[in-house]
Design an enzyme around this catalytic site. Structure first.
Site, PDB file in Angstrom:
ATOM      1  N   GLY A  60       0.762  -1.242   0.000  1.00  0.00           N
ATOM      2  CA  GLY A  60       0.000   0.000   0.000  1.00  0.00           C
ATOM      3  C   GLY A  60       0.791   1.290   0.000  1.00  0.00           C
ATOM      4  O   GLY A  60       0.207   2.367   0.123  1.00  0.00           O
ATOM      5  N   TRP A  62       2.293   2.931  -2.405  1.00  0.00           N
ATOM      6  CA  TRP A  62       1.963   3.844  -3.509  1.00  0.00           C
ATOM      7  C   TRP A  62       0.623   4.527  -3.239  1.00  0.00           C
ATOM      8  O   TRP A  62       0.472   5.725  -3.488  1.00  0.00           O
ATOM      9  CB  TRP A  62       1.942   3.083  -4.832  1.00  0.00           C
ATOM     10  CG  TRP A  62       3.316   2.964  -5.441  1.00  0.00           C
ATOM     11  CD1 TRP A  62       4.513   2.970  -4.775  1.00  0.00           C
ATOM     12  CD2 TRP A  62       3.636   2.836  -6.821  1.00  0.00           C
ATOM     13  NE1 TRP A  62       5.553   2.843  -5.658  1.00  0.00           N
ATOM     14  CE2 TRP A  62       5.044   2.751  -6.920  1.00  0.00           C
ATOM     15  CE3 TRP A  62       2.872   2.766  -7.979  1.00  0.00           C
ATOM     16  CZ2 TRP A  62       5.703   2.615  -8.143  1.00  0.00           C
ATOM     17  CZ3 TRP A  62       3.524   2.621  -9.201  1.00  0.00           C
ATOM     18  CH2 TRP A  62       4.923   2.551  -9.281  1.00  0.00           C
ATOM     19  N   ASP A  92      -6.012  -5.444  -5.414  1.00  0.00           N
ATOM     20  CA  ASP A  92      -4.990  -6.484  -5.290  1.00  0.00           C
ATOM     21  C   ASP A  92      -5.661  -7.818  -4.995  1.00  0.00           C
ATOM     22  O   ASP A  92      -6.732  -7.856  -4.377  1.00  0.00           O
ATOM     23  CB  ASP A  92      -3.991  -6.155  -4.178  1.00  0.00           C
ATOM     24  CG  ASP A  92      -2.648  -6.849  -4.384  1.00  0.00           C
ATOM     25  OD1 ASP A  92      -2.625  -8.102  -4.405  1.00  0.00           O
ATOM     26  OD2 ASP A  92      -1.632  -6.162  -4.535  1.00  0.00           O
ATOM     27  N   ASP A 108      -9.402 -10.059  -8.491  1.00  0.00           N
ATOM     28  CA  ASP A 108      -8.744 -10.007  -9.794  1.00  0.00           C
ATOM     29  C   ASP A 108      -9.424  -8.934 -10.643  1.00  0.00           C
ATOM     30  O   ASP A 108     -10.624  -9.033 -10.929  1.00  0.00           O
ATOM     31  CB  ASP A 108      -8.863 -11.377 -10.467  1.00  0.00           C
ATOM     32  CG  ASP A 108      -8.042 -11.494 -11.737  1.00  0.00           C
ATOM     33  OD1 ASP A 108      -7.782 -10.454 -12.385  1.00  0.00           O
ATOM     34  OD2 ASP A 108      -7.664 -12.623 -12.093  1.00  0.00           O
ATOM     35  N   ASP A 133       2.764  -1.160  -9.439  1.00  0.00           N
ATOM     36  CA  ASP A 133       4.073  -1.626  -8.968  1.00  0.00           C
ATOM     37  C   ASP A 133       4.084  -3.154  -8.916  1.00  0.00           C
ATOM     38  O   ASP A 133       4.870  -3.755  -8.186  1.00  0.00           O
ATOM     39  CB  ASP A 133       4.359  -1.027  -7.582  1.00  0.00           C
ATOM     40  CG  ASP A 133       5.818  -1.165  -7.173  1.00  0.00           C
ATOM     41  OD1 ASP A 133       6.686  -1.117  -8.065  1.00  0.00           O
ATOM     42  OD2 ASP A 133       6.093  -1.325  -5.970  1.00  0.00           O
ATOM     43  N   LYS A 173       5.713  -0.905 -13.534  1.00  0.00           N
ATOM     44  CA  LYS A 173       7.068  -1.405 -13.311  1.00  0.00           C
ATOM     45  C   LYS A 173       7.352  -2.552 -14.261  1.00  0.00           C
ATOM     46  O   LYS A 173       6.508  -3.420 -14.474  1.00  0.00           O
ATOM     47  CB  LYS A 173       7.223  -1.894 -11.869  1.00  0.00           C
ATOM     48  CG  LYS A 173       8.576  -2.549 -11.602  1.00  0.00           C
ATOM     49  CD  LYS A 173       8.893  -2.650 -10.130  1.00  0.00           C
ATOM     50  CE  LYS A 173       8.085  -3.705  -9.423  1.00  0.00           C
ATOM     51  NZ  LYS A 173       8.462  -3.780  -7.987  1.00  0.00           N
TER      52      LYS A 173
END
EC number: 2.1.1.166
Length: 220
Positions: A60, A62, A92, A108, A133, A173
């Protein structure tokens, strides 16, 4: 023995890492917050009033940074409901400890039920910024790892194509190596402006790079 040496070296680097110490001091859950902070300061990604979606948000940090950034704008209006000037939605598969003013959806983001929850929170608005990320569990097998990394980037690109506003942005990322150039090419097909970012908070030994796409291209 070699594995123990590696673990000891990693622990030594982690304990002495200035970003780890800073994260502990400033209340961030991970040093990754400073990677987003540096990119945001360079590219001015997070602004008051935005709808921001954080894919693969756990633990968490970000979402914490985005929340703190939007809270500064809300200080001008102390009565504003929620305490931030904007909307942050974190998604998530794994659970995440609550963050004030951040909406968390566990599941999902490819599933209809999760998208329905997201759309309920967004309402009639479109998403201004998607940040990710996400990273796969790396096996050490280059070809397999490259495929996993590319798959996560593909998921973020597809999500952005469906939910991002035309002048929005996507930050993900990825890792230099096999498959990196293909990911960049996919970004160039979808966005008018594409840039690579390697923040100082990213460890020198790491091959991680962040790809930023801005302004969606119109479908052909």
């Amino acid at each position: 023995m070699a594995k123990n040496k590696f673990n000891t070296a990693w622990l030594h680097d982690h304990i002495n890492d200035p970003y780890v110490k800073m994260a502990q001091r400033e209340g961030y859950r991970a040093r990754a917050a400073y990677k987003l902070k540096e990119i945001d300061e360079q590219d001015k990604l997070i602004r008051a009033g935005q709808v921001i979606v954080d894919l693969g948000s756990t633990p968490g940090s970000w979402s914490q940074y985005a929340r703190n950034k939007l809270a500064k704008g809300a200080q001008r209006d102390a009565e504003r409901e929620g305490g931030i000037d904007g909307t942050i939605i974190a998604l998530d598969l794994l659970p995440m400890e609550p963050i004030a003013d951040v909406h968390f959806i566990q599941g999902d983001f490819r599933e209809d039920s999760v998208i329905a929850q997201l759309e309920e929170l967004v309402g009639e608005r479109q998403v201004d910024l998607v940040i990710s990320d996400m990273a796969p569990n790396l096996s050490g097998v280059a070809v397999a790892d490259a495929a996993r990394i590319e798959h996560l980037c593909d998921l973020a690109l597809e999500f952005s194509q469906n939910h991002l506003k035309p002048d929005g942005a996507l930050l993900v990322k990825c890792f230099h190596g096999s498959g990196y150039s293909q990911i960049v090419e996919k970004f160039k097909r979808q966005f008018r402006v594409v840039a690579a970012r390697k923040p100082k908070a990213s460890r020198d030994k790491s091959s991680e790079t962040f790809i930023l796409g801005k302004h969606l291209k119109r479908p052909a």
